[in-house]
Design an enzyme around this catalytic site. Structure first.
Site, PDB file in Angstrom:
ATOM      1  N   CYS A 199     -18.131 -30.559  81.945  1.00 24.13           N
ATOM      2  CA  CYS A 199     -17.547 -29.391  82.607  1.00 24.13           C
ATOM      3  C   CYS A 199     -16.942 -28.450  81.577  1.00 24.13           C
ATOM      4  CB  CYS A 199     -16.491 -29.826  83.620  1.00 24.13           C
ATOM      5  SG  CYS A 199     -15.732 -28.429  84.503  1.00 24.13           S
ATOM      6  N   CYS A 259     -13.697 -26.794  82.722  1.00 23.24           N
ATOM      7  CA  CYS A 259     -12.537 -27.683  82.664  1.00 23.24           C
ATOM      8  C   CYS A 259     -12.026 -27.851  81.236  1.00 23.24           C
ATOM      9  CB  CYS A 259     -12.883 -29.062  83.210  1.00 23.24           C
ATOM     10  SG  CYS A 259     -13.710 -29.073  84.800  1.00 23.24           S
ATOM     11  N   ASP A 260     -12.944 -28.020  80.290  1.00 25.19           N
ATOM     12  CA  ASP A 260     -12.572 -28.502  78.963  1.00 25.19           C
ATOM     13  C   ASP A 260     -12.828 -27.530  77.815  1.00 25.19           C
ATOM     14  OD1 ASP A 260     -11.830 -30.919  80.155  1.00 25.19           O
ATOM     15  OD2 ASP A 260     -13.862 -31.713  80.010  1.00 25.19           O
TER      16      ASP A 260
END
Length: 316
Positions: free
Chosen positions: A134, A137-138
């Site tokens: 992701c 997300c990261d």
């Protein structure tokens, strides 16, 4: 007389727990069948920095523990069992686990989706230590670093392009000699000076002990192997919704994502779906939680329309 719950929630990620919080707080009798692996995908996430309310960030497992405790605070009953079968032929619906059967006047499906992984020897070991599925997300954690993205579809192009906001350089690796992504997405990636493309190649393994230090590439035409230094490996080969259990009962698209027919209700009145089981686009904890809220409100209103009393006091 056996308990009949107002709603049975299948799944224990952000959508399932949020649905439990809202449903239990409205005085519905709520059962959450969490599964043996509780907490959803956030249990595999090291630090969550983009969920509102946690200004210093929070570890994924710690966040899900807070969700769980909040659901329990309002009276939701939580059981860590996997569902193996549902009977949708009559109401109350019957939900079977490998140890028991439960009945509910409604069901909220919140079983999430799972990232497709490559199956590399050290892939699972380095998840959260440089291996991710992701970028949204990261990506922030890779500011000024070099990363590798694996995949050939629109998702891979989007992830690679998104990561150039943070990363020093992105290498896009695809096992074929051409991409299946849309032309506009391909063109965007090819024109980006921070993206380089490696075709006809696969990632044979990810390297590193405590964190990712590189990947081993294999050219599929020559079978030659090489090592590419990198700080992160983003796998963008798609997600699989965890909906096999509901095939033949619930309407889905060709990939397996549930397609609600009215708000969060599925084609079966009384059965609702929330979170990543219906979402192939956003797949964020905050959007899943929002879906759980919507599903719980839909359940409450639907039960009221049916004239069904399913409050906790009905058992006393």
């Amino acid at each position: 007389m056996a308990k009949v719950y107002g709603t049975i929630i299948i799944g224990s990620g952000p959508s399932g727990y949020t649905a439990a919080i809202y449903a239990a707080r409205s005085n519905l009798s709520v059962l959450v069948l969490q599964g043996y692996q509780t907490g959803g995908q956030l249990m595999q996430t090291s630090e969550v920095e983009n969920y509102p309310g946690f200004e210093d960030g929070i570890m994924g497992p710690d966040m899900m523990e807070k969700f769980e405790k909040q659901a329990q605070r309002f009276g939701a009953e939580l059981i860590p069992e996997d569902v193996i079968e549902i009977d949708t032929s009559k109401r109350p619906f019957t939900v079977k686990t490998d140890t028991a059967e439960y009945q509910g006047q409604s069901i909220i499906i919140a079983t999430g989706a799972s990232a497709r992984w490559l199956g590399l020897p050290h892939e699972q070991q380095l998840q959260g230590r440089g291996v991710s599925a992701c970028a949204t997300c990261d990506g922030f954690f890779f500011r000024g670093k070099d990363v590798v993205v694996v995949g050939g579809g629109d998702t891979a192009m989007e992830e690679a392009t998104f990561l150039t906001r943070y990363a020093n350089h992105v290498t896009l690796v695809h096992r074929r000699d051409s991409f299946r992504a849309s032309k506009i997405m391909q063109e965007r990636a090819r024109k980006n000076p921070k993206i380089s493309i490696v075709l006809d190649s696969e990632v044979a393994d990810v390297l590193g002990d405590e964190k990712v230090t590189g990947v081993r590439l294999r050219n599929l035409k020559t079978n030659e192997e090489s090592t590419l230094k990198t700080d992160g490996l983003f796998i963008a080969i798609g997600h699989k919704p965890n909906t096999d259990l509901f095939k033949g009962h619930i309407d889905m698209d060709e990939v397996g994502y549930i397609t609600p027919v009215k708000h969060t209700m599925t084609n079966i009145p009384g059965i609702f779906a929330a979170g990543d089981v219906t979402d192939h686009r956003y797949r964020q904890a905050v959007t899943a939680a929002g879906d759980g809220c919507r599903a719980a409100i839909d359940v409450e209103r639907w039960l009221e329309e049916q004239g069904i009393e399913v409050g906790v006091e009905n058992w006393e």
